[in-house]
Design an enzyme around this catalytic site. Structure first.
Site, PDB file in Angstrom:
ATOM      1  CB  THR A 472      -9.070  -4.831   7.014  1.00 42.56           C
ATOM      2  OG1 THR A 472     -10.196  -5.584   7.494  1.00 42.56           O
ATOM      3  CG2 THR A 472      -7.889  -5.131   7.909  1.00 42.56           C
ATOM      4  N   PRO A 640      -9.084  -0.733  -4.355  1.00 45.79           N
ATOM      5  CG  PRO A 640      -8.595  -0.124  -6.544  1.00 45.79           C
ATOM      6  CD  PRO A 640      -9.719  -0.611  -5.671  1.00 45.79           C
ATOM      7  CD  GLU A 713      -1.116 -10.648   8.626  1.00 42.03           C
ATOM      8  OE1 GLU A 713      -0.715 -10.934   9.744  1.00 42.03           O
ATOM      9  OE2 GLU A 713      -1.799 -11.430   7.940  1.00 42.03           O
TER      10      GLU A 713
END
Ligand SMILES: Cc1cc2nc3c(=O)[nH]c(=O)nc-3n(C[C@H](O)[C@H](O)[C@H](O)COP(=O)(O)OP(=O)(O)OC[C@H]3O[C@@H](n4cnc5c(N)ncnc54)[C@H](O)[C@@H]3O)c2cc1C
Ligand code: SF4
Lengths: 746, 341
Positions: A472, A640, A713
């Protein structure tokens, strides 16, 4: 304490990118410790019954085979169920590998063959003679609805759905109505990296365990309890994870097997699973759902009814929040929710990216589309009319909620206003064009996490915490936060994770890592700042004599006075003067733990709105998702670039759920049949076209100091429904059983 | 996977002898199918004979104007061979519709003919399968048979031959050249693969020990009007649910010659010569195509999960014939599919 470098919110390349590209990032099965033995798992061909005979003589006679472990010769370890519970175990009795002769599900591990080479172990496993006595199994959810029951408290994080008002009354008040059944099938996480554990035997029960996991502490406490190991004896390391998606939240059975074999043989052992065996544990459970909605003449919802039945195993009650979101996302007085489980002869399901919400939002967001059509409203306009400004489910105000901006900015970017409502009314040449939308809501959570910040005599900052990197971007954003906190260039900072000798951190899941560990990084750096200031004061630096932490700042590797920047000491010198090799500080989790005990004051959630274009060949009914705009409100975005990747991946997964992904079971065998990458279909590059990710601005000083909501998620929500809604818009065909494969459209 | 010995053959005769000298030997081309089958314990050869050094990887013009594809030429080299691109574009399209670039770089033309079915049960030793274990039963019947056949099936097996390349080779009237213990012979493509009947364990008519040495394409390549249309569950890297290879020779709007073969529907590439005869002499119109499509699927039988293939195949035939006629792929299904060759 103020800072002068600026990394938070800036697109930043992955700090672990070079290691991954160069192949120096090592995964659990890549640690080639000396004198390694290899274990290969034998899996059950039947779904239910008993092992009646095991003949391992031929296998043991093979030169190089060390041992064949089965329930017949594996000694009993811990006795109580409690010892087999991991941090996220659902209620029930956890599965114990090689425990007894009973077969509870197809592909259950029944033996571990350990040999000098992987190839030999694999071959030996293929000739191990095992006889079974089969019993009738039940794996078909639709046939077991009558046995469904309301789960008790379920596992951590499960909130039994709460109804409110009177749905029956609301339904009668409505002038337009919809009611339908929805379903989707089981899905397996199938991260690229297969589960594996390499156990290095260091002598005298001391182990270093390289495990594929989303939480090293979870693995550690699991093996410690079962095998009676101390924390020093059971060190668990996981620096890189080749995809998790929730599959690594619970210790998988190869961990148990590798540690067991290592302790029994007093050797280093590796056990890796095969792709087929990746279908032998948790999965996103199949659900069957029912939704009924009613609206008043002005399009406001007068009643919401959402009911779901999900599968679980015979031995654990796996619960997730499937229907609860339907009581939060839209404004409505009368909400009736229900959630039941039915026990099947399968392994316990497991959290998979946006667990519960991904399933529930399929039904809710298709139903919202159906309701919009029944009420004669544009689907976006319909959602805006039912916007929730106050969380009616928790009876709390939102800490922040920028979903309106998601609707507005997403729709503008997509060009939604050009949509004509009539199904089949839009074309591109001969191709049918469909535009659909959906959206969702996900918890913004934060868990207590410990972080240590340590500055060495070279002025290099090492920040560490036993969290995990599952792809991630954890390494990167923590480095950004630490660098900015200490006013250091990013190159002067290293973030270390994935080791049980580091400060304790929660599992990497629930989209809470950025908020939990991120805020703790700031706390630890603040503490380090205080320690550095103290050291400066010890050195009799007159300028700092009475300075408080708020009076100083960190910049250019210096500590300096905010009021007079010329008053400065070099950080390196502070460490050197201390007489230690480094100055360290750790944050305290006492407050965070207390915070968790208090009732929340706000409803804290991330939201999204997604707009999808499909093009269909009118004769062949092949679907192409040509355009997706996903607008996300998730508080402050630390990076970002990695954040966008999270949402891109979510969109791809949503398309996958909508069009291709399912674990297909042959109920006669109680066995998933498409257990490989060739037949378990997920999108390939050619299936993915334009994806636009928008992060709408959302400031939130209540959710946590950094204002982070997490985004692993939320981006997935509503995507599958939006694709399905777009297909309806293109064709007039409403498919309610996902995935929408070509046969359902012909 | 069991242990095995390996020899790298350098001459066809030697390879054939080596094969005869072992009980459980197998030839290996690119290994993209055989190695998988060995890992799953579906194939358990004790000896492998490597073919890559046989010198059979060339593609050469034949005196009669045809083209000879060496059995060991890779699928990629074949597809991108200038003569294939220019004169047999149908074959080029079919090969590129299959697998992935990496696989096509490894896979050989001979191996492509010999690849085994993708029926889920064939790969899973925990389930009965007549093809893998004769007499054990067919799990696909009454089970999950999405990938299985609808034409020429038997009560023993409803598997399909999964190749794309072979569908084009069938349409193009290819000849298979083989060498075996009894010398060389040729086999017409339509006679190479067989229907399952009551011997589903046999995929083709090769005799024990025979080796494919080459594929002869006749001079006529139908380079003007052709289409390979593949429909599948995702846009690339998936086997065909239904595919259609068609080639036409047109005189104005009248069909002078026609070829039509289907993939993904039967135990062999399904060439339908009666359908071809029905096309010849007819106007190339949607009406003609629909009649022909109905005829091809006249005796089709669905088994539940794959019944949709009957309708899908009809639509695919009509579309492929239309595309071959117009040669302007207006509707974008193909454009999407070929976007990453
Ligand atoms: C994930 C995946 C996806 C795929 N998708 C597609 C697809 O979409 N479409 C498609 O058409 N194909 C597809 N394929 C199959 C691929 O085309 C075949 O695996 C390949 O063509 C086989 O060639 P090979 O040389 O690797 O054969 P090998 O694996 O080497 O051999 C296959 C068989 O042929 C025998 N053999 C090999 N050469 C000879 C010879 N000269 N004479 C006699 N016997 C021989 C071997 O003994 C073996 O039994 C896919 C394969 C994979 C793994
Ligand atoms: S269809 Fe053929 S390959 Fe498939 S299970 Fe039946 S016998 Fe085996």
């Amino acid at each position: 304490m103020s800072h002068t470098t600026d990394y938070i919110g800036k697109p930043t390349n992955r700090v672990d990118g070079p290691a991954k590209v160069l192949g120096t990032a090592k995964y659990a099965a890549e640690f080639n410790v000396p004198n390694l033995l290899y274990g290969y798992v034998v899996s059950s061909p039947i779904a239910k019954g008993k092992i009646t005979k095991i003949d391992s003589a031929a296998v043991k006679a093979l030169p190089g085979v060390q041992e064949v472990f089965t329930h017949e010769n594996v000694p009993g370890f811990a006795f109580l169920d409690r010892s087999y519970k991991d941090d996220v175990a659902p209620g029930g009795s956890p599965f114990r590998p090689l425990h007894d002769a009973e077969i509870k599900y197809s592909l259950q591990p029944v033996a571990l063959v350990v040999a000098d080479t992987f190839e030999l172990a694999r071959y030996a496993a293929s000739i191990l003679h095992i006889e079974y006595e089969e019993e009738a199994h039940a794996t078909e959810l639709a046939k077991r609805i009558d046995e469904a029951f309301e789960p008790g408290r379920g596992k951590t994080g499960y909130k039994p759905p709460k109804s409110r008002g009177n749905f029956g009354k609301g339904w009668k008040q409505g002038v337009a109505h919809m009611e339908a059944n929805y379903s989707h099938h089981a899905q397996h996480h199938n991260p690229m990296e297969m589960f594996a554990t390499t156990v290095e035997w260091l002598g005298d029960k001391k182990l270093t365990v390289y495990d594929k996991t989303q939480g090293v502490f979870n693995s550690q406490q699991y093996i410690s309890k079962i095998f009676g190991l101390s924390k020093e004896e059971a060190r668990v390391i996981s620096k890189y994870t080749g995809g998790g998606f929730g599959s690594g939240l619970r210790p998988q059975y190869q961990l148990f097997l590798a540690v067991m074999a290592s302790l029994q043989l007093e050797r280093s052992v590796r056990v890796s699973l095969t792709r087929e065996q990746m279908f032998s544990f948790g999965h996103r459970p199949e659900t069957l759902q029912h939704v009924a909605l009613a609206t008043a003449a002005d399009g406001s919802l007068t009643g919401i009814n959402h009911f779901a039945v999900a599968e679980t195993s015979q031995f654990e009650d796996f619960t997730e929040n499937v229907v609860g979101w339907s009581g939060t996302l839209y404004d409505c007085k009368n909400v009736e929710l229900g959630y039941r489980l039915s026990k099947l002869d399968v392994f316990s399901p497991l959290d998979m990216r946006a667990p519960g919400a991904a399933s529930g939002s399929i039904a809710l967001e298709i139903a919202m589309d159906e309701m919009a059509y029944a009420a004669g409203l544009d689907p976006l306009e319909f959602r805006i009319r039912n916007y929730s400004d106050f969380d009616q489910a928790q009876n709390l105000p939102y800490s922040s909620k920028a979903l309106r901006k998601c609707y507005a900015e997403g729709a503008a970017k997509f060009g939604w206003e050009k949509r004509t409502a009539e199904p089949g009314s839009m074309r591109d040449g001969k191709m049918l064009v469909g535009w659909g939308m959906g959206g969702g809501i996900w918890d913004a959570s934060k868990m207590p996490a410990t972080v240590k910040a340590s500055l060495d005599a070279d002025g290099h900052l090492t920040v560490s915490s036993g969290t995990n990197e599952i792809g991630t971007g954890t390494y990167t954003i923590m480095t950004q936060i630490a660098a900015e906190s200490m006013g250091l260039p990013i190159e002067a900072v290293t973030f270390v994770l994935g080791d049980t000798t580091l400060p304790e951190s929660p599992l990497q899941g629930g989209s809470w890592t950025a908020a939990s560990v991120g805020n703790s990084v700031v706390e630890a750096c603040t503490k380090l700042g205080e320690a550095l200031l103290k050291q400066a004061q010890k050195m009799d630096h007159p300028a700092f004599k009475d300075a408080k932490i708020d009076d100083v700042q960190f910049a250019n590797g210096q500590l300096r006075l905010r009021s007079d920047e010329t008053q400065a000491v070099v950080l390196r010198d502070l460490v050197q003067a201390s007489g230690e090799s480094k100055i360290e500080a750790e944050n305290s989790t006492v407050l965070a733990k207390l915070e968790m005990l208090k009732p929340p004051k706000y409803s804290m959630h991330a939201h999204n709105a997604v707009f999808v274009e499909v093009k269909l060949d009118p004769d062949l009914m092949t679907v192409h998702v040509t355009r997706v705009v996903n607008a996300v409100a998730a508080g402050r975005i630390i990076n970002p670039k990695t954040a966008r990747s999270q949402v891109l991946g979510s969109v791809v997964w949503g398309i996958s759920s909508a069009l291709m992904e399912e674990s297909v079971m042959d109920h006669r065998f109680g066995r998933y049949m498409n257990h490989n990458y060739a037949e378990y279909h997920v999108p390939v590059n050619a299936d993915i076209h334009d994806i636009d990710v928008i992060f709408v601005s959302e400031e939130d000083d209540k959710v946590n100091p950094l204002g982070i909501k997490g985004l692993g998620e939320v981006g997935l929500l509503g995507v599958a429904a939006a694709v399905t809604n777009a297909i309806y818009h293109a064709t007039g065909k409403r498919v309610r059983d996902l995935p929408v494969t070509i046969d359902k459209l012909l | 996977m069991n242990s095995f010995t390996f020899t790298q053959a350098t001459a066809v005769a030697g390879a054939v002898q080596d094969k005869a000298a072992h009980d459980d030997a197998a030839y290996i081309g690119g290994g993209t199918n055989l190695i998988d089958l060995m890992k799953e314990n579906v194939a358990r050869p004790t000896h492998l004979i490597g073919l890559k050094k046989l010198g059979l990887d060339t593609i050469e013009a034949l005196p009669d104007g045809g083209l000879r594809l060496g059995a060991l030429a890779t699928n990629a080299d074949t597809a991108w061979h200038p003569e294939v691109e220019k004169r047999y574009p149908l074959l080029n399209q079919a090969i590129l519709a299959g697998a992935s670039p990496q696989l096509r770089n490894m896979a050989t033309d001979g191996g492509n003919l010999m690849q085994r079915t993708r029926c889920y049960y064939f790969y899973d030793l925990a389930t009965p399968c007549n093809k893998r274990e004769p007499g054990s039963g067919c799990s696909a019947i009454g089970g999950y048979n999405r990938v299985c056949g609808i034409l020429g099936t038997s009560e023993q097996c409803i598997a399909t031959h999964p190749s794309d390349m072979c569908v084009a080779l069938a349409a193009l009237d290819t000849t298979v050249r083989v060498s075996g213990p009894n010398g060389e012979r040729t086999i017409k493509f339509e006679d190479f693969h067989r229907l399952p009947g009551d011997q589903p364990e046999r995929d083709n008519t090769l005799e024990p020990g025979e080796l494919i040495t080459g594929l002869d394409l006749p001079a006529k390549g139908f380079e003007k009007n052709f289409s390979y249309l593949k429909l599948r569950d995702r846009t690339s890297y998936a086997f065909a649910l239904v595919s259609v290879a068609t080639a036409l020779e047109l005189y104005g709007n009248t069909i002078k010659d026609a070829r039509l073969a289907l993939g993904g529907v039967a135990h062999k590439p399904w060439r339908d010569k009666e359908a071809e005869a029905m096309l010849i002499g007819q106007p190339a119109t949607a009406d003609t195509f629909r009649r022909v499509a109905a005829k091809v699927l006249e005796n089709a039988k669905g088994y539940g999960a794959n019944t949709f293939k009957i309708e899908l195949a009809k639509r695919a035939i009509v579309r492929a014939l239309k595309q071959a006629t117009e040669m302007n792929q207006v509707l974008d299904t193909n454009a999407f599919q070929n976007s990453n060759p």
